[in-house]
Motif scaffolding. Structure first.
Motif, PDB file in Angstrom:
ATOM      1  N   GLU A  94      -1.703  55.167  58.409  1.00  0.00           N
ATOM      2  CA  GLU A  94      -2.141  54.770  59.743  1.00  0.00           C
ATOM      3  C   GLU A  94      -3.847  54.775  59.840  1.00  0.00           C
ATOM      4  OE1 GLU A  94      -1.880  56.348  64.264  1.00  0.00           O
ATOM      5  OE2 GLU A  94      -1.028  57.528  62.665  1.00  0.00           O
ATOM      6  N   VAL A  95      -4.511  55.641  59.139  1.00  0.00           N
ATOM      7  CA  VAL A  95      -5.851  55.681  58.929  1.00  0.00           C
ATOM      8  C   VAL A  95      -6.283  54.608  58.035  1.00  0.00           C
ATOM      9  CG1 VAL A  95      -8.034  57.032  58.106  1.00  0.00           C
ATOM     10  CG2 VAL A  95      -6.278  58.249  59.469  1.00  0.00           C
ATOM     11  N   ARG A  96      -5.581  54.248  57.188  1.00  0.00           N
ATOM     12  CA  ARG A  96      -5.857  53.042  56.245  1.00  0.00           C
ATOM     13  C   ARG A  96      -5.992  51.636  56.878  1.00  0.00           C
ATOM     14  NH1 ARG A  96      -3.999  49.187  53.554  1.00  0.00           N
ATOM     15  NH2 ARG A  96      -1.755  49.723  54.042  1.00  0.00           N
ATOM     16  N   LEU A  97      -5.288  51.564  57.818  1.00  0.00           N
ATOM     17  CA  LEU A  97      -5.159  50.262  58.790  1.00  0.00           C
ATOM     18  C   LEU A  97      -6.220  50.153  59.689  1.00  0.00           C
ATOM     19  CD1 LEU A  97      -1.200  50.057  59.437  1.00  0.00           C
ATOM     20  CD2 LEU A  97      -2.479  48.723  57.783  1.00  0.00           C
ATOM     21  N   ILE A  98      -6.946  51.442  60.187  1.00  0.00           N
ATOM     22  CA  ILE A  98      -7.894  51.231  60.889  1.00  0.00           C
ATOM     23  C   ILE A  98      -9.111  51.150  60.324  1.00  0.00           C
ATOM     24  CG2 ILE A  98      -9.363  52.783  62.567  1.00  0.00           C
ATOM     25  CD1 ILE A  98      -6.936  54.515  63.237  1.00  0.00           C
ATOM     26  N   ILE A  99      -9.229  51.527  59.076  1.00  0.00           N
ATOM     27  CA  ILE A  99     -10.275  51.426  58.116  1.00  0.00           C
ATOM     28  C   ILE A  99     -10.524  50.030  57.718  1.00  0.00           C
ATOM     29  CG2 ILE A  99     -11.523  51.786  55.972  1.00  0.00           C
ATOM     30  CD1 ILE A  99     -10.488  54.779  56.556  1.00  0.00           C
ATOM     31  N   GLU A 100      -9.455  49.242  57.388  1.00  0.00           N
ATOM     32  CA  GLU A 100      -9.238  47.925  56.977  1.00  0.00           C
ATOM     33  C   GLU A 100      -9.485  47.175  58.117  1.00  0.00           C
ATOM     34  OE1 GLU A 100      -5.340  46.547  55.499  1.00  0.00           O
ATOM     35  OE2 GLU A 100      -5.452  47.885  53.521  1.00  0.00           O
ATOM     36  N   THR A 101      -9.200  47.395  59.337  1.00  0.00           N
ATOM     37  CA  THR A 101      -9.768  46.466  60.279  1.00  0.00           C
ATOM     38  C   THR A 101     -11.160  46.735  60.799  1.00  0.00           C
ATOM     39  OG1 THR A 101      -7.545  46.931  61.581  1.00  0.00           O
ATOM     40  CG2 THR A 101      -9.179  46.267  63.059  1.00  0.00           C
TER      41      THR A 101
END
Length: 119
Positions: A94-101
């Motif tokens: 979940e956090v990785r997707l935020i950081i990618e965005t």
């Protein structure tokens, strides 16, 4: 430039108080102090070393390499099956997707420019 730095700090502060980032950090601390997770991680690391050693000394298709690879697979599977590790991996995703965005939003123009220099 000061406005960019100020906005970067605001973003970092927002991430520091975001419940998803807090949860990930909390789970990570629990994992670091959980004797079973530590044991499973150590076992995986040892078997990873064994696998790498086997690759250095034997052909990739040899029984020694295949056996070491299988043992490593089982150790990784056992580690990743631990409830704390599963919870961590889920939160991390979940956090990785935020950081990618965030990365895509902030730096996508830079990636395109950098790639164009390579051509």
């Amino acid at each position: 430039m000061d406005k960019v730095i100020e906005k970067a700090y605001k973003l970092k502060n927002a991430m520091d108080i975001d419940p998803r980032f807090i949860k990930l950090n909390d789970i990570e601390k629990k994992m670091e102090n959980d004797s079973e997770v530590i044991r499973l991680s150590y076992k995986k690391d040892l078997l990873e070393d064994r696998y790498n050693d086997a690759l250095r000394h034997f052909d990739k298709e040899s029984k020694e390499v295949k056996d070491a690879q299988h043992e490593l697979y089982l150790a990784k599977k056992e580690l990743e099956s631990h409830p704390l590790v599963r919870e961590y991996l889920s939160s991390y995703q979940e956090v990785r997707l935020i950081i990618e965005t965030i990365n895509d939003t902030l730096f996508s123009d830079l990636y395109i420019k950098e790639c164009n220099k390579c051509e």
